[in-house]
Design a protein around this motif. Structure first.
Motif, short mmCIF file in Angstrom:
data_model
loop_
_atom_site.label_atom_id
_atom_site.label_comp_id
_atom_site.label_asym_id
_atom_site.label_seq_id
_atom_site.Cartn_x
_atom_site.Cartn_y
_atom_site.Cartn_z
N TYR A 22 -10.41 -20.41 -15.72
CA TYR A 22 -9.17 -19.78 -16.21
C TYR A 22 -8.73 -18.81 -15.12
N VAL A 23 -7.77 -19.27 -14.30
CA VAL A 23 -7.44 -18.52 -13.08
C VAL A 23 -5.93 -18.33 -12.90
N PRO A 24 -5.23 -17.78 -13.91
CA PRO A 24 -3.78 -17.63 -13.76
C PRO A 24 -3.38 -16.61 -12.69
N TYR A 25 -4.31 -15.75 -12.27
CA TYR A 25 -3.95 -14.69 -11.32
C TYR A 25 -4.27 -15.05 -9.88
N SER A 26 -5.44 -15.64 -9.64
CA SER A 26 -5.83 -15.96 -8.27
C SER A 26 -5.66 -17.44 -7.93
N VAL A 47 -13.49 -16.70 -15.38
CA VAL A 47 -12.55 -16.42 -16.47
C VAL A 47 -11.85 -15.11 -16.15
N GLU A 48 -10.57 -15.22 -15.75
CA GLU A 48 -9.85 -14.03 -15.30
C GLU A 48 -9.17 -13.30 -16.45
N ASN A 49 -8.71 -12.09 -16.13
CA ASN A 49 -8.06 -11.26 -17.15
C ASN A 49 -6.94 -10.45 -16.52
N ALA A 50 -5.89 -10.16 -17.30
CA ALA A 50 -4.76 -9.36 -16.83
C ALA A 50 -5.23 -7.99 -16.34
N PHE A 52 -7.64 -6.87 -14.18
CA PHE A 52 -8.39 -7.67 -13.19
C PHE A 52 -9.89 -7.40 -13.20
N GLY A 53 -10.26 -6.13 -13.41
CA GLY A 53 -11.68 -5.77 -13.40
C GLY A 53 -12.47 -6.41 -14.52
N ALA A 54 -11.77 -6.92 -15.52
CA ALA A 54 -12.45 -7.56 -16.66
C ALA A 54 -12.77 -9.03 -16.38
N THR A 55 -12.34 -9.51 -15.21
CA THR A 55 -12.62 -10.90 -14.83
C THR A 55 -14.13 -11.15 -14.76
N ILE A 56 -14.54 -12.32 -15.23
CA ILE A 56 -15.96 -12.71 -15.16
C ILE A 56 -16.08 -13.86 -14.17
N CYS A 57 -16.99 -13.72 -13.23
CA CYS A 57 -17.22 -14.78 -12.24
C CYS A 57 -17.97 -15.96 -12.86
#
Ligand code: THU
Length: 131
Positions: A22-26, A47-50, A52-57
């Protein structure tokens, strides 16, 4: 030493997880796979998040998927991506991998399945350890 056949299995499993990223940002897709001592494999994607720091690799997603099934006896980890670069785990993921074994081999792959293997101790010297 890791068997060539196992490495191929891990590379394929990590690759298969990438479309689910889930990579809508990068738009940077990462896939990971984890091998356990019982021979089973878990996979993960980023799994990215709006926020950004909440993104999980991908690596942490895969390790968490295994932990949720009660599996923490990790034998090897594999990470891949869609570029020419053999991607290596980020700093946070290195610390998380270290938690489950200081000699763990990490297979770092590119889109063509070329890879290099480094141990987590090589990737994260002087890791934080409560002991
Ligand atoms: N990412 C991973 O999933 N694993 C890594 O080892 C490096 C970075 C992700 C996080 C973010 O979604 C994207 O790659 C770009 O940084």
């Amino acid at each position: 030493m890791l068997d060539k056949k196992i490495i191929e299995k891990l590379l394929n499993a990590a690759k298969l997880a990438m479309p689910n990223a889930y990579v809508p940002y990068s738009n940077f897709r990462v896939g990971a796979s984890v091998l356990y001592d019982d021979g089973s494999i878990e996979t993960g994607c980023n799994v990215e998040n709006a926020s950004f720091g909440a993104t999980i690799c991908a690596e942490r997603t895969a390790i968490s998927a295994g932990a949720a099934r009660g599996k923490t006896s990790i034998k090897a980890i594999c990470v891949t991506n869609m570029t020419d670069t053999m991607v290596t785990p980020c700093g946070i993921c290195r610390q998380v991998i270290w938690e489950f074994g200081q000699d763990l081999p990490v297979i770092c792959s590119n889109k063509d399945g070329n890879y290099k293997i480094l141990t987590i101790a090589e990737l994260l010297p002087h890791a934080f350890d409560l002991n």
